[in-house]
Design an enzyme around this catalytic site. Structure first.
Site, short mmCIF file in Angstrom:
data_model
loop_
_atom_site.label_atom_id
_atom_site.label_comp_id
_atom_site.label_asym_id
_atom_site.label_seq_id
_atom_site.Cartn_x
_atom_site.Cartn_y
_atom_site.Cartn_z
N LYS A 1 0.87 -1.18 0.00
CA LYS A 1 0.00 0.00 0.00
C LYS A 1 0.89 1.22 0.00
CE LYS A 1 -3.42 0.64 -0.11
NZ LYS A 1 -4.37 0.98 -1.11
N ASN B 1 -2.92 4.52 -4.52
CA ASN B 1 -4.29 5.04 -4.35
C ASN B 1 -4.53 6.37 -5.06
OD1 ASN B 1 -4.75 3.36 -1.28
ND2 ASN B 1 -6.12 3.18 -3.02
N HIS C 1 -10.34 -6.67 -4.51
CA HIS C 1 -9.93 -5.60 -3.60
C HIS C 1 -10.36 -5.96 -2.18
CE1 HIS C 1 -11.47 -2.00 -1.41
NE2 HIS C 1 -10.30 -1.50 -1.74
#
Ligand code: GKR
Ligand code: MG
Length: 431
Positions: A201, A232, A329
């Site tokens: 992430k 993101n 996801h």
């Protein structure tokens, strides 16, 4: 009313300990919120589901009771139509700019659909995977999901740590902000769960630092462990192209490097690796433009916001028609969501990429038998009727009390981040 019709829907918000994980929108709160939904028939068959916790979604669920109570759980089309005409329609824009989806109706339908499938499975004495067309694999593979993080375990300990923790527990609580910290986290997570693929992430630190972490992971794990990076959507197009190029050959795929389908299409043209998304193509209404522009190679579905398990099966057919791959996801979740993800993962025509899961970051459970076991990074498909998992009533009470005590009503990573960096601001595009 016949015995089969729905007589009640019980909505229980819960809060599960969650560590201070960093992302493009801020910091995870000490608790991840989830909502546990029970759909009860007149015969007292209980179907269960789990969705992201959010008091607005809970209110919408509450309001949907008046149209769902009295319906037959087998009539899922009727239930969907009733929900869609009861609420104002929602657009993709309502998912918001944050990495998580803030729409209500898709979550409401997903909650009711999974619980009804659980009821149907119990009546027919078949696992949900059979209601999705049957099992294509016995084990569903997941990926290690690494996070930059501050020190601490979350929950009541807040940012404290358990000094006696060892192995993955200790790594789960340790700070990880450098490439070395990320590699250490990966080593312990992979050792504990046996994952064969790794996702980082990103979007938390400046791009070069994250690229260095990917290269450090590659140097440690070698070319046979596929790596992914997910900022993101917080990188500029130029940044994504420049740093993306330096990660070609290191990444299995690059997830949401930039914001919006147009930018994704441009990044995809410029880079020689697949792009994946759970932020730019997030609903059926986004598909025509995705195809027209060529916005991504892989859609990361999520039954919680694609409107349930059957919709996710429909999505898989659309993906294969248009040359897209489908993967999955995740957000912070417990075992009821995991069971639903596993049934779906077992029914999908192909699972070309190990699915995402936040599960290793949680330590509590709301299902009987406690934490779900991973074998070699994969979860066995439940064979009992329905979802194959049941609520642990004592744990439900405890986690609901956590919810009442913690005072959180919906996820807000900005608020949490400002507790540690008071002038921190969310930016749609940062680097
Ligand atoms: O939990 O911080 C997080 C993640 O950033 C999550 O909210 C995202 O929705 O995992 C997700 C993703 O792949 O974008
Ligand atoms: Mg993502």
């Amino acid at each position: 009313m016949t015995g089969l019709t729905i007589k009640d829907i019980i909505i229980t918000p819960i809060a599960a300990t969650d560590p201070p994980l960093l992302n493009a929108a801020g910091l995870h709160a000490p608790y991840a919120l989830r909502t546990i939904v029970e759909v009860v028939t007149h015969d007292n068959i209980i179907g269960i589901s789990e969705i992201p916790g959010n008091s607005d979604i809970d209110d919408a669920l509450e309001k949907s009771k008046e149209i769902i109570i009295g319906k037959d759980p087998f009539q899922l089309n009727q239930i969907r139509d009733a929900i869609e005409s009861h609420f104002d329609s929602e657009t993709t824009a309502q998912r918001g700019d944050a990495p998580w989806d803030q729409r209500k109706i898709v979550h409401v339908f997903s909650a009711i659909e999974v619980a009804c499938l659980d009821i149907i499975g119990k009546i027919l004495e078949r696992p949900i995977v059979d209601l999705l067309g049957g099992k294509r694999r016995n084990m569903v593979p997941f990926a290690a999901y690494l996070f930059y993080k501050y020190k601490g375990a979350g929950g009541k300990l807040e940012f404290g740590i358990d000094r006696n923790a060892t192995g993955w527990d200790a790594a789960r609580q340790a700070e990880a902000t450098t490439p070395e910290g990320i590699v250490k986290q990966a080593i312990f997570m992979v050792k504990e769960f046996g994952f064969k693929s790794i996702k980082l992430k990103g979007g938390a630190f400046e791009p070069q630092q994250e690229v260095n972490a990917i290269k450090a992971l590659y140097a440690h794990f070698g070319p046979n462990v596929p790596l992914r990076h997910d900022p993101n959507a917080i990188w500029k197009l130029e940044t994504a192209i420049k740093h993306g190029k330096s990660m070609e050959g290191f990444l299995e795929y690059f997830e949401d490097p930039v914001r919006g389908q147009e930018n994704m299409a441009k990044a995809r043209q410029a880079l020689k690796m697949p792009l994946a998304t759970n932020m730019c193509t997030t609903s059926f209404e986004d598909i025509p433009k995705s195809i027209k522009l060529g916005a991504e190679d892989i859609i990361l579905s999520d039954h919680h916001f694609w409107g349930g398990l059957r919709s996710s099966m429909e999505l898989s057919r659309i993906c294969s028609t248009f040359g897209r791959k489908l993967s999955m996801h995740s957000n912070s979740h417990l075992g009821i969501s995991l069971a639903a993800m596993v049934h779906l993962g077992a029914a999908l025509p192909e699972v070309p990429y190990a699915l995402d899961t936040h599960y290793p970051w949680q330590s509590e459970e709301v299902i009987v038998g406690g934490r779900t076991k991973f074998e070699e990074g994969a979860v066995q498909v439940p064979s009992k009727p329905g979802l194959g998992v049941e609520i642990d009533r004592e744990m439900l009470k405890i986690l609901h009390k956590n919810y009442l005590d913690c005072g959180l009503k919906k996820r807000d990573d900005l608020v949490e981040m400002r507790k540690v960096v008071p002038d921190w601001e969310f930016k749609q595009v940062r680097w």
